[in-house]
Design an enzyme around this catalytic site. Structure first.
Site, PDB file in Angstrom:
ATOM      1  N   ARG A 232       3.887   4.374  42.946  1.00 18.10           N
ATOM      2  CA  ARG A 232       4.287   3.293  42.060  1.00 18.10           C
ATOM      3  C   ARG A 232       5.663   2.805  42.460  1.00 18.10           C
ATOM      4  NH1 ARG A 232       0.063   2.129  41.193  1.00 18.10           N
ATOM      5  NH2 ARG A 232      -1.249   2.295  39.359  1.00 18.10           N
ATOM      6  N   GLU A 261       6.543  -6.537  41.739  1.00 19.54           N
ATOM      7  CA  GLU A 261       5.395  -6.992  42.528  1.00 19.54           C
ATOM      8  C   GLU A 261       4.721  -8.164  41.839  1.00 19.54           C
ATOM      9  OE1 GLU A 261       2.676  -3.838  43.363  1.00 19.54           O
ATOM     10  OE2 GLU A 261       4.156  -2.576  44.352  1.00 19.54           O
ATOM     11  N   HIS A 279       0.965  -3.204  48.756  1.00 17.28           N
ATOM     12  CA  HIS A 279       0.191  -2.456  47.758  1.00 17.28           C
ATOM     13  C   HIS A 279      -1.292  -2.376  48.166  1.00 17.28           C
ATOM     14  CE1 HIS A 279       0.367  -1.179  43.269  1.00 17.28           C
ATOM     15  NE2 HIS A 279      -0.533  -0.471  43.925  1.00 17.28           N
TER      16      HIS A 279
END
Length: 526
Positions: A232, A261, A279
């Site tokens: 994360r 993000e 990601h």
């Protein structure tokens, strides 16, 4: 009966959509604007999202019928759990769907960083042949520090061991024995940072873990360490890490996740010793298919009233076994019977699970009993999620007891409490050929199958009483489906009668007036 509607706000596997459509009405709201999504949530009982949809208090409030939110993936950062819980909405995810993909991406970044793959690729494409510049290091013989030895951390440990790496780990929730089975040594965060050649992070993002790798921690890191984060964003202070790399304390890093993000800016992006991806940890076809199917199955189970293991905002304690699941469903019925028979809620309700098969499921059984009892007396939408809050609001304190032994039956769930100055007890079990049965009511032993329409009648233990009740029901055209009689400690008796249709209030009142009848109560279980 109308089928529930589930809004799917982001793309999931076609197989998951097909699975949903077999049971519910699916409203595909993919790529719609926020205002349109809010309107379409008005009648929805379920919502499935991935990471892009903000499921905040506004959206929850726009869906008064909402019962379940499904996240097709692991993280629930985009879901307001507090708002969902307050509204009694269950949040489920797919915790195991992307574990293999995330672990493999971790190893991909680990190797890419160690061997300068990304920088060498860019250099060669730009026309340079620079073998000496991109000399790397081997993984074999190096120490890998794993922060978080959960599902993904475990898979990374297994794969890193195959590369000949020595494994150390930090995880305050994992036992030494489990770590040893993985060939890992548990130690502190400080020791991991001081000893490891590579550190890979697999922690959840919580108030306790946010910024866990900061400038102070990096200052004590082993010189030349390399850090990988596929967990994360926000777990690592990116500015502090960039400074540690520039200053030479840290040799390099590989990041798949970032504090904000989506993003195209980070202090790490300008450093050649850093490998970055947008990601991609769960971005495999297999992971997406598994996530969609898993969350669809959890959604359907939750809409059907089941306690699902994938619940995020519900503390169930240990995983509910297959043997215990029927008793969890039984507890909800017992809770409803208790509140109906007692005409209210006790100030203190004790929920006891007797039997080796169900003792570990006491938390789930307790929640289910609360849900059933509260459903009788409150106009709120009672769910497993908000049952504890509503119980406290109604002044009912719930006590849980787990016992490994049971008398007369393999397992028994018993509810006890004092209502209106009278001690009340309801107990039940599950039998192989009869299903859920009542085995005790207020001290009366009565083995009686639980049905949708039931009469519980306390009577004098004298001849003729049962006949008078049967005649009254027959005269009213009410058919008896099943019946049982049990004696109690006061030399009285109790009848349990299931009927095919609900008796009228007038008929129940007539039964109460019959000679030998001390009390009669109709109980409906929807």
């Amino acid at each position: 009966m109308n089928r529930p509607t589930v809004v799917v706000a982001e793309t999931i596997a076609d197989a998951a959509i097909d699975l949903l459509r077999d049971v519910v009405d699916v409203d595909l709201a993919i790529h719609v604007d926020r205002a349109t999504l809010l309107r379409r949530m008005a009648g929805a009982e379920g919502l499935i999202v991935r990471s892009a949809t903000a499921v905040d208090a506004e959206l929850v409030a726009a869906a008064p019928k909402l019962r379940v939110i499904g996240r097709a993936g692991i993280g629930v950062d985009n879901i307001d759990l507090e708002a969902a819980t307050a509204a009694g909405v269950l949040v489920v995810n797919a915790p195991e769907a992307n574990t293999v993909s995330a672990a493999e991406h971790t190893l991909a970044l680990l190797l890419a960083q160690a061997r300068n793959v990304a920088a060498a690729d860019a250099s060669l494409r730009n026309g340079a042949w620079e073998r000496t510049r991109f000399q790397g290091v081997e993984l074999h013989g190096k120490t890998l520090g794993i922060l978080g030895l959960g599902r993904i951390g475990t898979l990374v440990a297994q794969r890193a061991s195959a590369f000949g790496m020595r494994i150390i780990a930090y995880d305050p929730f994992v036992s030494d024995e489990r770590a040893k089975r993985l060939g890992a040594r548990l130690t502190s965060l400080e020791e991991v940072m001081a000893e490891a050649d590579f550190v890979t992070i697999h922690l959840p993002r919580t108030p306790d873990t946010e910024g866990v790798i900061d400038a102070e921690v990096l200052a004590r890191a082993k010189p030349g360490m390399r850090i990988v984060n596929v967990a994360r964003g926000g777990l690592v202070d990116e500015e502090a890490l960039a400074q540690a790399i520039t200053g030479g304390r840290v040799a390099g890093a590989a990041f798949d996740v970032f504090a904000e993000e989506p993003t195209t800016e980070s202090p790490l992006f300008g450093l050649p010793a850093v490998v970055v991806t947008p990601h991609l940890g769960a971005s495999t076809q297999e992971a997406q298919d598994k996530a969609g199917l898993a969350v669809a199955q959890a959604m359907l189970g939750a809409l059907d009233g089941e306690i699902v293991a994938e619940a995020v905002n519900l503390d169930l304690g240990p995983r509910v076994s297959d043997e215990a699941r029927p008793y969890v469903e039984l507890a909800q019925r017992l809770g409803r019977i208790f509140a109906s028979f007692s005409y209210g809620l006790p100030a203190g309700l004790t929920v006891a699970a007797h039997g080796r098969d169900i003792a570990d499921a006491i938390r789930a059984i307790s929640l289910s009993a609360m849900k059933g009892a509260l459903g009788v007396v409150t106009g709120h939408n009672v769910s497993y999620v908000n049952a504890p809050t509503l119980a406290a609001r109604h002044g009912m304190e719930v006590h849980e007891e787990a016992h490994s032994d049971a008398v007369d039956y393999r397992s028994v769930v018993r509810l006890t409490g004092r209502v209106g100055g009278t001690d009340r007890t309801v107990a039940g079990s599950v039998m192989a050929h009869r299903g859920p049965v009542l085995v005790e009511v207020d001290g009366y032993e009565i083995e009686f199958p639980i049905a949708a329409h039931m009469l519980l009648i306390r009577n004098a233990d004298t001849p003729g009483v049962i006949g008078r009740v049967g005649t009254a029901l027959g005269d009213a055209g009410v058919n008896i489906a099943d019946m049982a009689v049990g004696r109690g400690p006061d030399h009285g008796a109790m009848m349990g009668i299931s009927v095919d249709e609900p008796p009228s209030d007038g008929l129940v009142g007539h039964l109460r007036g019959l000679d030998g009848i001390l009390a009669a109560r109709y109980i409906h279980l929807p």
